[in-house]
Design a protein around this motif. Structure first.
Motif, PDB file in Angstrom:
ATOM      1  N   ILE A   6       1.862  -9.652   7.431  1.00  0.00           N
ATOM      2  CA  ILE A   6       3.002  -8.744   7.312  1.00  0.00           C
ATOM      3  C   ILE A   6       2.857  -7.865   6.076  1.00  0.00           C
ATOM      4  O   ILE A   6       3.128  -6.658   6.123  1.00  0.00           O
ATOM      5  CB  ILE A   6       4.321  -9.550   7.261  1.00  0.00           C
ATOM      6  N   GLN A   7       2.396  -8.447   4.963  1.00  0.00           N
ATOM      7  CA  GLN A   7       2.283  -7.687   3.727  1.00  0.00           C
ATOM      8  C   GLN A   7       1.119  -6.703   3.739  1.00  0.00           C
ATOM      9  O   GLN A   7       1.199  -5.646   3.120  1.00  0.00           O
ATOM     10  CB  GLN A   7       2.138  -8.633   2.543  1.00  0.00           C
ATOM     11  N   VAL A   8       0.049  -7.031   4.446  1.00  0.00           N
ATOM     12  CA  VAL A   8      -1.142  -6.177   4.456  1.00  0.00           C
ATOM     13  C   VAL A   8      -1.036  -5.056   5.488  1.00  0.00           C
ATOM     14  O   VAL A   8      -1.703  -4.031   5.357  1.00  0.00           O
ATOM     15  CB  VAL A   8      -2.400  -7.048   4.704  1.00  0.00           C
ATOM     16  N   ASN A   9      -0.182  -5.221   6.482  1.00  0.00           N
ATOM     17  CA  ASN A   9      -0.042  -4.232   7.554  1.00  0.00           C
ATOM     18  C   ASN A   9       0.433  -2.903   6.978  1.00  0.00           C
ATOM     19  O   ASN A   9       1.475  -2.812   6.336  1.00  0.00           O
ATOM     20  CB  ASN A   9       0.944  -4.742   8.604  1.00  0.00           C
ATOM     21  N   LYS A  10      -0.335  -1.845   7.223  1.00  0.00           N
ATOM     22  CA  LYS A  10      -0.010  -0.518   6.698  1.00  0.00           C
ATOM     23  C   LYS A  10       1.229   0.085   7.367  1.00  0.00           C
ATOM     24  O   LYS A  10       1.899   0.928   6.787  1.00  0.00           O
ATOM     25  CB  LYS A  10      -1.194   0.438   6.892  1.00  0.00           C
ATOM     26  N   GLU A  11       1.516  -0.328   8.591  1.00  0.00           N
ATOM     27  CA  GLU A  11       2.659   0.226   9.311  1.00  0.00           C
ATOM     28  C   GLU A  11       3.982  -0.370   8.851  1.00  0.00           C
ATOM     29  O   GLU A  11       5.044   0.144   9.193  1.00  0.00           O
ATOM     30  CB  GLU A  11       2.490   0.004  10.810  1.00  0.00           C
ATOM     31  N   ASN A  12       3.931  -1.444   8.078  1.00  0.00           N
ATOM     32  CA  ASN A  12       5.141  -2.080   7.565  1.00  0.00           C
ATOM     33  C   ASN A  12       5.592  -1.323   6.319  1.00  0.00           C
ATOM     34  O   ASN A  12       4.916  -1.331   5.299  1.00  0.00           O
ATOM     35  CB  ASN A  12       4.877  -3.548   7.246  1.00  0.00           C
ATOM     36  N   LYS A  13       6.735  -0.672   6.400  1.00  0.00           N
ATOM     37  CA  LYS A  13       7.222   0.156   5.290  1.00  0.00           C
ATOM     38  C   LYS A  13       7.851  -0.667   4.169  1.00  0.00           C
ATOM     39  O   LYS A  13       8.001  -0.190   3.066  1.00  0.00           O
ATOM     40  CB  LYS A  13       8.264   1.161   5.817  1.00  0.00           C
ATOM     41  N   GLU A  14       8.218  -1.904   4.465  1.00  0.00           N
ATOM     42  CA  GLU A  14       8.896  -2.727   3.463  1.00  0.00           C
ATOM     43  C   GLU A  14       7.976  -3.110   2.301  1.00  0.00           C
ATOM     44  O   GLU A  14       8.421  -3.242   1.171  1.00  0.00           O
ATOM     45  CB  GLU A  14       9.439  -3.987   4.128  1.00  0.00           C
ATOM     46  N   PHE A  15       6.681  -3.261   2.575  1.00  0.00           N
ATOM     47  CA  PHE A  15       5.727  -3.668   1.545  1.00  0.00           C
ATOM     48  C   PHE A  15       4.735  -2.547   1.232  1.00  0.00           C
ATOM     49  O   PHE A  15       3.589  -2.807   0.877  1.00  0.00           O
ATOM     50  CB  PHE A  15       4.961  -4.914   2.000  1.00  0.00           C
ATOM     51  N   LYS A  16       5.166  -1.303   1.322  1.00  0.00           N
ATOM     52  CA  LYS A  16       4.223  -0.194   1.118  1.00  0.00           C
ATOM     53  C   LYS A  16       3.754  -0.091  -0.330  1.00  0.00           C
ATOM     54  O   LYS A  16       2.675   0.404  -0.594  1.00  0.00           O
ATOM     55  CB  LYS A  16       4.834   1.117   1.575  1.00  0.00           C
ATOM     56  N   ASP A  17       4.571  -0.574  -1.282  1.00  0.00           N
ATOM     57  CA  ASP A  17       4.178  -0.503  -2.697  1.00  0.00           C
ATOM     58  C   ASP A  17       3.332  -1.686  -3.144  1.00  0.00           C
ATOM     59  O   ASP A  17       2.834  -1.696  -4.261  1.00  0.00           O
ATOM     60  CB  ASP A  17       5.435  -0.423  -3.575  1.00  0.00           C
ATOM     61  N   LEU A  18       3.170  -2.677  -2.278  1.00  0.00           N
ATOM     62  CA  LEU A  18       2.415  -3.884  -2.619  1.00  0.00           C
ATOM     63  C   LEU A  18       0.938  -3.677  -2.275  1.00  0.00           C
ATOM     64  O   LEU A  18       0.595  -3.338  -1.145  1.00  0.00           O
ATOM     65  CB  LEU A  18       2.964  -5.082  -1.843  1.00  0.00           C
ATOM     66  N   ALA A  19       0.083  -3.862  -3.258  1.00  0.00           N
ATOM     67  CA  ALA A  19      -1.356  -3.702  -3.032  1.00  0.00           C
ATOM     68  C   ALA A  19      -1.876  -4.866  -2.192  1.00  0.00           C
ATOM     69  O   ALA A  19      -1.405  -6.003  -2.326  1.00  0.00           O
ATOM     70  CB  ALA A  19      -2.087  -3.652  -4.364  1.00  0.00           C
ATOM     71  N   PRO A  20      -2.860  -4.608  -1.319  1.00  0.00           N
ATOM     72  CA  PRO A  20      -3.427  -5.702  -0.515  1.00  0.00           C
ATOM     73  C   PRO A  20      -4.045  -6.804  -1.374  1.00  0.00           C
ATOM     74  O   PRO A  20      -4.004  -7.978  -1.007  1.00  0.00           O
ATOM     75  CB  PRO A  20      -4.491  -5.015   0.340  1.00  0.00           C
ATOM     76  N   GLU A  21      -4.593  -6.433  -2.525  1.00  0.00           N
ATOM     77  CA  GLU A  21      -5.171  -7.437  -3.422  1.00  0.00           C
ATOM     78  C   GLU A  21      -4.097  -8.367  -3.967  1.00  0.00           C
ATOM     79  O   GLU A  21      -4.305  -9.569  -4.107  1.00  0.00           O
ATOM     80  CB  GLU A  21      -5.903  -6.753  -4.582  1.00  0.00           C
ATOM     81  N   ARG A  22      -2.939  -7.821  -4.258  1.00  0.00           N
ATOM     82  CA  ARG A  22      -1.822  -8.638  -4.745  1.00  0.00           C
ATOM     83  C   ARG A  22      -1.335  -9.575  -3.646  1.00  0.00           C
ATOM     84  O   ARG A  22      -1.037 -10.739  -3.894  1.00  0.00           O
ATOM     85  CB  ARG A  22      -0.695  -7.715  -5.218  1.00  0.00           C
ATOM     86  N   ALA A  23      -1.249  -9.051  -2.414  1.00  0.00           N
ATOM     87  CA  ALA A  23      -0.819  -9.893  -1.294  1.00  0.00           C
ATOM     88  C   ALA A  23      -1.810 -11.039  -1.080  1.00  0.00           C
ATOM     89  O   ALA A  23      -1.403 -12.182  -0.834  1.00  0.00           O
ATOM     90  CB  ALA A  23      -0.690  -9.056  -0.027  1.00  0.00           C
ATOM     91  N   PHE A  24      -3.107 -10.745  -1.194  1.00  0.00           N
ATOM     92  CA  PHE A  24      -4.109 -11.794  -1.023  1.00  0.00           C
ATOM     93  C   PHE A  24      -4.040 -12.811  -2.161  1.00  0.00           C
ATOM     94  O   PHE A  24      -4.198 -14.013  -1.942  1.00  0.00           O
ATOM     95  CB  PHE A  24      -5.512 -11.191  -0.919  1.00  0.00           C
ATOM     96  N   ALA A  25      -3.802 -12.332  -3.387  1.00  0.00           N
ATOM     97  CA  ALA A  25      -3.669 -13.255  -4.520  1.00  0.00           C
ATOM     98  C   ALA A  25      -2.465 -14.171  -4.320  1.00  0.00           C
ATOM     99  O   ALA A  25      -2.536 -15.372  -4.608  1.00  0.00           O
ATOM    100  CB  ALA A  25      -3.541 -12.467  -5.821  1.00  0.00           C
ATOM    101  N   ASP A  26      -1.360 -13.631  -3.823  1.00  0.00           N
ATOM    102  CA  ASP A  26      -0.184 -14.460  -3.518  1.00  0.00           C
ATOM    103  C   ASP A  26      -0.521 -15.495  -2.448  1.00  0.00           C
ATOM    104  O   ASP A  26      -0.100 -16.659  -2.542  1.00  0.00           O
ATOM    105  CB  ASP A  26       0.980 -13.595  -3.037  1.00  0.00           C
ATOM    106  N   PHE A  27      -1.272 -15.076  -1.434  1.00  0.00           N
ATOM    107  CA  PHE A  27      -1.675 -15.974  -0.353  1.00  0.00           C
ATOM    108  C   PHE A  27      -2.520 -17.123  -0.890  1.00  0.00           C
ATOM    109  O   PHE A  27      -2.289 -18.292  -0.560  1.00  0.00           O
ATOM    110  CB  PHE A  27      -2.447 -15.176   0.707  1.00  0.00           C
TER     111      PHE A  27
END
Length: 119
Positions: free
Chosen positions: A82-103
């Motif tokens: 959900i966080q990495v999906n580019k079409e999701n506008k809710e997490f548009k400011d979250l970098a994919p690297e940050r989402a992966f680090a959280d994961f």
């Protein structure tokens, strides 16, 4: 009348499958890889449940740890998707690297709790 209804149902199912396949072909490769990981985690949990049903659950905390580990990892992977999906506008400011680090961090915490539960 029953034959026409089943034919219509089969055609609807084929149309639905074709539309799903065409929409999924436009999905980015990274999301497809995450989907495979989710499928692997869920199938591993199902295999453990079937094994427990066939053989037994003598060390029940081990069974629970294995299944909860698989399910928890799948849930965290869905959150990553959900966080990495580019079409999701809710997490548009979250970098994919940050989402992966959280994961990764949440997986470490999850598995530390699972190892503690094992005893």
């Amino acid at each position: 009348m029953g034959k026409a209804s089943s034919s219509s149902t089969a055609q609807d199912a084929l149309a639905l499958f074709d539309s799903f396949r065409s929409a999924y072909s436009a999905t980015p490769t990274t999301l497809k890889i995450i989907d495979l990981y989710i499928g692997f985690a869920v199938s591993t949990a199902l295999i453990q449940v079937v094994y427990m049903a066939l053989v037994g659950s003598f060390p029940f905390n081990s069974f629970l740890s294995g299944v909860l580990s698989c399910v928890g990892t799948a849930v965290l992977a869905v959150c990553l998707r959900i966080q990495v999906n580019k079409e999701n506008k809710e997490f548009k400011d979250l970098a994919p690297e940050r989402a992966f680090a959280d994961f990764v961090l949440c997986n470490v915490v999850l598995h530390l709790v699972i190892m503690n539960f094992l005893g």
